[in-house]
Write a protein that holds these residues in place. Structure first.
Motif, PDB file in Angstrom:
ATOM      1  N   ALA A  69       4.200 -60.109 -44.523  1.00 42.25           N
ATOM      2  CA  ALA A  69       4.713 -60.470 -43.306  1.00 42.25           C
ATOM      3  C   ALA A  69       3.746 -61.169 -42.532  1.00 42.25           C
ATOM      4  CB  ALA A  69       5.468 -59.283 -42.371  1.00 42.25           C
ATOM      5  N   LEU A  70       2.523 -60.976 -42.447  1.00 45.93           N
ATOM      6  CA  LEU A  70       1.595 -61.751 -41.833  1.00 45.93           C
ATOM      7  C   LEU A  70       1.253 -62.803 -42.544  1.00 45.93           C
ATOM      8  CD1 LEU A  70      -1.045 -59.004 -40.933  1.00 45.93           C
ATOM      9  CD2 LEU A  70       0.370 -60.323 -39.406  1.00 45.93           C
ATOM     10  N   ALA A  71       1.183 -63.201 -43.881  1.00 41.32           N
ATOM     11  CA  ALA A  71       1.058 -64.453 -44.241  1.00 41.32           C
ATOM     12  C   ALA A  71       2.150 -65.299 -44.232  1.00 41.32           C
ATOM     13  CB  ALA A  71       0.928 -64.152 -46.166  1.00 41.32           C
ATOM     14  N   ARG A  72       3.318 -64.732 -43.950  1.00 37.51           N
ATOM     15  CA  ARG A  72       4.526 -65.651 -43.814  1.00 37.51           C
ATOM     16  C   ARG A  72       4.426 -66.130 -42.217  1.00 37.51           C
ATOM     17  NH1 ARG A  72       8.408 -62.657 -45.362  1.00 37.51           N
ATOM     18  NH2 ARG A  72       8.243 -63.496 -47.553  1.00 37.51           N
ATOM     19  N   ARG A  95       0.894 -63.804 -59.455  1.00 39.68           N
ATOM     20  CA  ARG A  95       1.710 -64.867 -59.259  1.00 39.68           C
ATOM     21  C   ARG A  95       2.688 -65.296 -60.630  1.00 39.68           C
ATOM     22  NH1 ARG A  95      -2.444 -69.580 -56.630  1.00 39.68           N
ATOM     23  NH2 ARG A  95      -3.485 -68.261 -55.379  1.00 39.68           N
ATOM     24  N   GLU A  96       3.785 -64.961 -60.058  1.00 42.10           N
ATOM     25  CA  GLU A  96       4.943 -65.187 -61.010  1.00 42.10           C
ATOM     26  C   GLU A  96       5.425 -66.405 -61.263  1.00 42.10           C
ATOM     27  OE1 GLU A  96       5.384 -62.454 -62.821  1.00 42.10           O
ATOM     28  OE2 GLU A  96       4.991 -60.957 -61.387  1.00 42.10           O
ATOM     29  N   ALA A  97       6.102 -66.817 -62.373  1.00 47.94           N
ATOM     30  CA  ALA A  97       6.954 -67.977 -62.572  1.00 47.94           C
ATOM     31  C   ALA A  97       7.681 -68.184 -61.282  1.00 47.94           C
ATOM     32  CB  ALA A  97       7.571 -67.991 -64.057  1.00 47.94           C
ATOM     33  N   THR A  98       8.600 -67.253 -60.782  1.00 48.72           N
ATOM     34  CA  THR A  98       9.313 -67.359 -59.782  1.00 48.72           C
ATOM     35  C   THR A  98       8.524 -67.069 -58.588  1.00 48.72           C
ATOM     36  OG1 THR A  98      11.246 -67.043 -61.254  1.00 48.72           O
ATOM     37  CG2 THR A  98      11.390 -66.594 -58.478  1.00 48.72           C
ATOM     38  N   SER A  99       7.813 -67.854 -57.714  1.00 52.76           N
ATOM     39  CA  SER A  99       7.103 -67.363 -56.621  1.00 52.76           C
ATOM     40  C   SER A  99       7.944 -66.847 -55.402  1.00 52.76           C
ATOM     41  CB  SER A  99       6.252 -68.614 -56.120  1.00 52.76           C
ATOM     42  OG  SER A  99       5.630 -68.371 -54.910  1.00 52.76           O
ATOM     43  N   THR A 100       7.390 -65.764 -54.975  1.00 50.61           N
ATOM     44  CA  THR A 100       8.079 -65.155 -53.716  1.00 50.61           C
ATOM     45  C   THR A 100       7.193 -65.631 -52.418  1.00 50.61           C
ATOM     46  OG1 THR A 100       7.058 -63.169 -53.883  1.00 50.61           O
ATOM     47  CG2 THR A 100       9.056 -63.316 -55.088  1.00 50.61           C
ATOM     48  N   HIS A 101       6.297 -66.410 -52.230  1.00 52.99           N
ATOM     49  CA  HIS A 101       5.607 -66.870 -51.339  1.00 52.99           C
ATOM     50  C   HIS A 101       5.984 -68.315 -51.079  1.00 52.99           C
ATOM     51  CE1 HIS A 101       2.161 -67.491 -48.742  1.00 52.99           C
ATOM     52  NE2 HIS A 101       2.138 -68.495 -48.943  1.00 52.99           N
ATOM     53  N   VAL A 102       6.555 -68.490 -49.760  1.00 49.43           N
ATOM     54  CA  VAL A 102       7.013 -69.600 -49.222  1.00 49.43           C
ATOM     55  C   VAL A 102       5.932 -70.342 -48.616  1.00 49.43           C
ATOM     56  CG1 VAL A 102       8.752 -70.765 -47.965  1.00 49.43           C
ATOM     57  CG2 VAL A 102       9.253 -68.384 -48.817  1.00 49.43           C
ATOM     58  N   LEU A 119      17.911 -71.089 -44.775  1.00 51.82           N
ATOM     59  CA  LEU A 119      17.162 -70.101 -45.207  1.00 51.82           C
ATOM     60  C   LEU A 119      16.558 -70.524 -46.776  1.00 51.82           C
ATOM     61  CD1 LEU A 119      19.479 -67.392 -47.395  1.00 51.82           C
ATOM     62  CD2 LEU A 119      20.376 -69.511 -46.073  1.00 51.82           C
ATOM     63  N   VAL A 120      15.451 -69.743 -47.224  1.00 53.79           N
ATOM     64  CA  VAL A 120      14.794 -70.045 -48.482  1.00 53.79           C
ATOM     65  C   VAL A 120      15.200 -68.848 -49.378  1.00 53.79           C
ATOM     66  CG1 VAL A 120      12.577 -70.354 -49.764  1.00 53.79           C
ATOM     67  CG2 VAL A 120      13.043 -71.433 -47.285  1.00 53.79           C
ATOM     68  N   THR A 121      15.556 -69.155 -50.373  1.00 54.70           N
ATOM     69  CA  THR A 121      15.878 -68.077 -51.683  1.00 54.70           C
ATOM     70  C   THR A 121      15.210 -68.464 -52.973  1.00 54.70           C
ATOM     71  OG1 THR A 121      17.871 -68.974 -52.596  1.00 54.70           O
ATOM     72  CG2 THR A 121      18.150 -67.670 -50.722  1.00 54.70           C
ATOM     73  N   THR A 122      15.014 -67.305 -53.662  1.00 51.46           N
ATOM     74  CA  THR A 122      14.623 -67.840 -55.151  1.00 51.46           C
ATOM     75  C   THR A 122      16.191 -68.221 -55.830  1.00 51.46           C
ATOM     76  OG1 THR A 122      15.157 -65.544 -56.020  1.00 51.46           O
ATOM     77  CG2 THR A 122      13.130 -65.850 -55.173  1.00 51.46           C
ATOM     78  N   ASP A 123      15.890 -68.698 -57.177  1.00 47.74           N
ATOM     79  CA  ASP A 123      16.984 -69.267 -57.545  1.00 47.74           C
ATOM     80  C   ASP A 123      17.724 -67.849 -58.332  1.00 47.74           C
ATOM     81  OD1 ASP A 123      15.260 -68.619 -59.871  1.00 47.74           O
ATOM     82  OD2 ASP A 123      15.205 -70.186 -60.975  1.00 47.74           O
ATOM     83  N   CYS A 124      17.381 -66.830 -58.089  1.00 45.65           N
ATOM     84  CA  CYS A 124      17.963 -65.495 -58.592  1.00 45.65           C
ATOM     85  C   CYS A 124      18.682 -64.888 -57.523  1.00 45.65           C
ATOM     86  CB  CYS A 124      17.032 -64.710 -59.354  1.00 45.65           C
ATOM     87  SG  CYS A 124      16.571 -65.076 -60.966  1.00 45.65           S
ATOM     88  N   GLU A 126      17.227 -64.023 -54.448  1.00 49.81           N
ATOM     89  CA  GLU A 126      16.271 -63.220 -53.384  1.00 49.81           C
ATOM     90  C   GLU A 126      15.906 -64.043 -52.098  1.00 49.81           C
ATOM     91  OE1 GLU A 126      14.082 -59.515 -52.986  1.00 49.81           O
ATOM     92  OE2 GLU A 126      15.466 -60.272 -54.719  1.00 49.81           O
ATOM     93  N   VAL A 127      16.285 -63.534 -50.966  1.00 53.09           N
ATOM     94  CA  VAL A 127      15.967 -64.065 -49.613  1.00 53.09           C
ATOM     95  C   VAL A 127      14.518 -64.142 -49.438  1.00 53.09           C
ATOM     96  CG1 VAL A 127      16.469 -64.197 -47.068  1.00 53.09           C
ATOM     97  CG2 VAL A 127      18.302 -63.905 -48.794  1.00 53.09           C
ATOM     98  N   LEU A 128      13.968 -65.101 -49.173  1.00 45.05           N
ATOM     99  CA  LEU A 128      12.778 -65.116 -48.735  1.00 45.05           C
ATOM    100  C   LEU A 128      12.196 -65.574 -47.197  1.00 45.05           C
ATOM    101  CD1 LEU A 128      11.100 -66.872 -52.022  1.00 45.05           C
ATOM    102  CD2 LEU A 128      11.393 -64.432 -51.580  1.00 45.05           C
ATOM    103  N   ALA A 129      12.972 -66.256 -46.639  1.00 43.68           N
ATOM    104  CA  ALA A 129      12.917 -66.572 -45.258  1.00 43.68           C
ATOM    105  C   ALA A 129      14.249 -67.309 -44.839  1.00 43.68           C
ATOM    106  CB  ALA A 129      11.914 -67.829 -44.857  1.00 43.68           C
ATOM    107  N   GLN A 130      14.445 -66.899 -43.372  1.00 46.40           N
ATOM    108  CA  GLN A 130      15.393 -67.570 -42.745  1.00 46.40           C
ATOM    109  C   GLN A 130      15.195 -68.022 -41.203  1.00 46.40           C
ATOM    110  OE1 GLN A 130      17.529 -63.384 -42.817  1.00 46.40           O
ATOM    111  NE2 GLN A 130      19.357 -64.910 -42.707  1.00 46.40           N
ATOM    112  N   ASN A 131      15.686 -69.155 -40.891  1.00 48.96           N
ATOM    113  CA  ASN A 131      15.556 -69.406 -39.632  1.00 48.96           C
ATOM    114  C   ASN A 131      16.531 -68.524 -38.572  1.00 48.96           C
ATOM    115  OD1 ASN A 131      18.123 -70.585 -39.654  1.00 48.96           O
ATOM    116  ND2 ASN A 131      17.316 -72.765 -39.524  1.00 48.96           N
ATOM    117  N   ALA A 132      16.404 -68.929 -37.311  1.00 50.05           N
ATOM    118  CA  ALA A 132      17.086 -68.074 -36.415  1.00 50.05           C
ATOM    119  C   ALA A 132      18.629 -68.008 -36.386  1.00 50.05           C
ATOM    120  CB  ALA A 132      16.559 -68.455 -34.836  1.00 50.05           C
ATOM    121  N   LEU A 133      19.067 -69.318 -36.659  1.00 51.52           N
ATOM    122  CA  LEU A 133      20.586 -69.598 -36.731  1.00 51.52           C
ATOM    123  C   LEU A 133      21.266 -68.850 -37.907  1.00 51.52           C
ATOM    124  CD1 LEU A 133      22.889 -70.611 -34.997  1.00 51.52           C
ATOM    125  CD2 LEU A 133      22.688 -73.017 -35.879  1.00 51.52           C
TER     126      LEU A 133
END
Length: 286
Positions: A69-72, A95-102, A119-124, A126-133
């Motif tokens: 959470a701090l890194a994000r 460091r996976e093929a599908t990165s979870t670090h935005v 929002l940012v998701t993986t192609d599978c 997984e939600v990685l980040a959202q904006n306020a709206l």
């Protein structure tokens, strides 16, 4: 854990960020450059006192979830995130093929989309980040336990997530998600992430198994979605998906066409979104 080095790294990372970098208004004149401690704490979902103690070299060892959470919150690059973990005495995430670090660049784009849910998701899924709206529209997904942040898993294994969609739209939504996951799993046959998700859903959902057997394939790109929001009513939104092929991450943006009733309702949602909509709509899904 190297507390002095961790504290110095956090202070310097905080000082280089402007409020606009993380989607915050500039506010009153600041005596020192960078974000305030309480702003970083809020972005990371921790108390201001806890974060302050980390910067003063007297905090307890952060958990891996807190370090992520701090890194994000501090918009760290992947190398900087690994350094943060090492200073805290933790092994850096693999460091996976599908990165979870935005990355900070994508987070900057996300934060500056003030008037549209994104929002940012993986192609599978997984939600990685959202904006306020996005949080106002669909609830704070990142506040849920890690296993509940995957939209595909929640859709098929948790019926409460069907609430924001009109009943007549749900079959198409389910079919769309299965067809996309089929494409992802086929494109990366040696990646355990999509394979494990498919196996779990085949075992846990008759609907998923039935749709999977139909072998439909369709990569998620552009669509129109309807949301039933408890405060502003029905919104018909155009969904655009921008793909980062290197990290298998998607930037998902929902927009309303100007002049429509949905556009007016989305503007109203910006006001309503100043409140905590997660409690009002805990079952929402994007």
């Amino acid at each position: 854990m190297d507390r002095p080095e961790l504290a110095d790294f956090l202070r310097r990372a905080r000082a280089r960020l402007d409020p606009s970098d993380v989607g915050l208004p500039p506010g009153a004149r600041r005596r020192t450059p960078g974000l305030r401690r309480e702003e970083v704490a809020a972005l990371a979902g921790m108390s201001a006192d806890y974060y302050t103690r980390l910067e003063q070299s007297r905090g307890p060892r952060p958990s891996r979830q807190m370090l992520t959470a701090l890194a994000r919150a501090l918009r760290l690059t992947e190398d900087e995130r690994d350094h943060l973990f090492h200073l805290a005495g933790e092994e850096a995430p693999r460091r996976e093929a599908t990165s979870t670090h935005v990355g900070p660049g994508l987070l900057l784009v996300l934060d500056r989309l003030h008037d549209t849910p994104a929002l940012v998701t993986t192609d599978c899924g997984e939600v990685l980040a959202q904006n306020a709206l996005s949080r106002a529209l669909s609830g704070d997904v990142l506040a849920r336990p890690p296993r509940e942040r995957n939209l595909v898993r929640r859709y098929f294994l948790d019926p409460s997530t069907h609430g924001p969609f009109p009943p007549e739209d749900r079959p198409a939504r389910a079919r769309e998600q299965v067809a996309n996951l089929r494409a992802v799993a086929a494109a990366r046959p040696t990646d355990p992430v999509p394979a494990a998700l498919v196996a779990e859903l085949l075992a846990g959902s008759e609907e998923f198994a039935r749709l999977w057997a139909e072998h439909e394939v369709a990569v998620r790109r552009v669509s129109t979605k309807r949301f039933l929001h408890p405060a502003v009513g029905l919104l018909e939104l155009d969904c655009e998906v921008l793909v980062n092929a290197d990290t298998h991450q998607h930037l998902v943006v929902h927009t309303a066409r100007p002049g429509t009733e949905s556009y007016e309702r989305l503007q109203l949602l910006r006001v309503v979104g100043m409140q905590d909509m997660s409690a009002a709509a805990p079952g929402h899904q994007v």
